[in-house]
Design an enzyme around this catalytic site. Sequence first.
Site, short mmCIF file in Angstrom:
data_model
loop_
_atom_site.label_atom_id
_atom_site.label_comp_id
_atom_site.label_asym_id
_atom_site.label_seq_id
_atom_site.Cartn_x
_atom_site.Cartn_y
_atom_site.Cartn_z
N ASP A 100 -5.31 29.99 38.68
CA ASP A 100 -4.47 30.93 39.41
C ASP A 100 -5.00 31.13 40.83
O ASP A 100 -5.99 30.50 41.23
CB ASP A 100 -4.42 32.26 38.63
CG ASP A 100 -3.09 32.98 38.77
OD1 ASP A 100 -2.37 32.73 39.77
OD2 ASP A 100 -2.76 33.80 37.89
N ASP A 114 6.56 34.34 38.72
CA ASP A 114 6.40 34.34 37.27
C ASP A 114 7.73 34.64 36.60
O ASP A 114 8.50 35.51 37.05
CB ASP A 114 5.40 35.40 36.83
CG ASP A 114 3.96 35.04 37.16
OD1 ASP A 114 3.72 33.95 37.70
OD2 ASP A 114 3.08 35.87 36.88
#
Length: 410
Positions: free
Chosen positions: A156, A217
């Site tokens: 990430d 997301d």
Amino acid sequence: MRSAVALLFGLSATVWALNNGLVRTPPMGWMSWTKFYCETDCVKHPFGCIDENLYMAQADCMEKDGYLAAGYEYVHIDDCWMARERDASGRLFANKTRFPHGIKALSKYMHNKGLKLGIYEDYGTKTCGGYPGSLGHLKIDADTFADWDVDFLKLDGCWVDTDKMPQGYADMGKALNASGRAIVYSCSWPAYLIDQPRKQDYKLISQHCNLWRNFDDISMSFKSILSIINYYDHNQDRQIPYNGPGHWFDPDMIIGGNTEITYNQAKVQMTIWSIWSAPLIMSNDLRTVDEVSKAILQNPEVIAIDQDPLGIMGRLVANTTDIGVYVKPVTPRDTAKNLTSFAVAIFNRSNKKQSVSIQLSQLGLKNEDGYDVRDLWAHGDEGRLRPMDSFQVKLNPTAVYFVKCSLPDL
């Protein structure tokens, strides 16, 4: 309906891939994040917290309920698996209460079932959940994951200057390759550059990553699925040249099997993701998925389009406010005549029923001998259609028609 066939495809993708020989077709698996997020209270939520039992339970379902046989092979740990601090030697270790046997034991559990284990880290100083990040620890973390027999890393990008990402993500890729273990590398690098599209250098990204997130997301709604589709539609010309074997755009997790979307909407997501040759990584609770959803998620004919060895990212070729038509070149091919088969998807975005008629030639399907057409959701043959014939489709709200148009006699 406005046609965009002039922008159709070359039959091969430019090769810029990370040179580790992995994921020659899009990876398939299961990931915890969208369903379970960062729930760490295992007293209040014993069946939904981030602990080793959750991942073993999902692995059990993948093995016994047919997902592994259908091609889903990775079980992905996401954020919040770690202890809050590194050990005295600077190594990461799992939370000892929730992962008492450690990550290597979990890898062994997966491997004994024929599955593979994915893990999560962050390039920054901290993960998005506030756990130790990899900045300043790239080599030791890569070596740790290799020691634990991990098969896949999702890295990430919280808590770091985005200008450091090109060098940092490349360095982690090199560290993984030097670790002595084949580890699939998923980067969130371009997802942190949504508002800076000129910095989304997909040629560079695809040189260093096996797959990459490049948009928001996903959340548990069809609205979220639609926002991702809209983003990819508007950016397809930038994306298509850099998608192919070993290097994939990742539009995020498959949410079929959750009650927040309808069966038709689950089919839409599986269809469009397969048109894109996207990773099929589910986020649901496989212990509670119903039989209809299971059949959608495991549809072998749809999965075969996603996993087609050409690995070409399909394209939106015709579009109105309510209807989008997508075309993807697939096998079988006639290389002597430079012809290919195609997958075609017609998507009704609206909340109303729609009737669609569109000629095959308008979509770039021009083989004079025609195409043998197979409905991939109905599992039925529709006969041979030629370029001047038309698809005649009646679509329910937020539904999709998905067919494979195969070159005959191949």
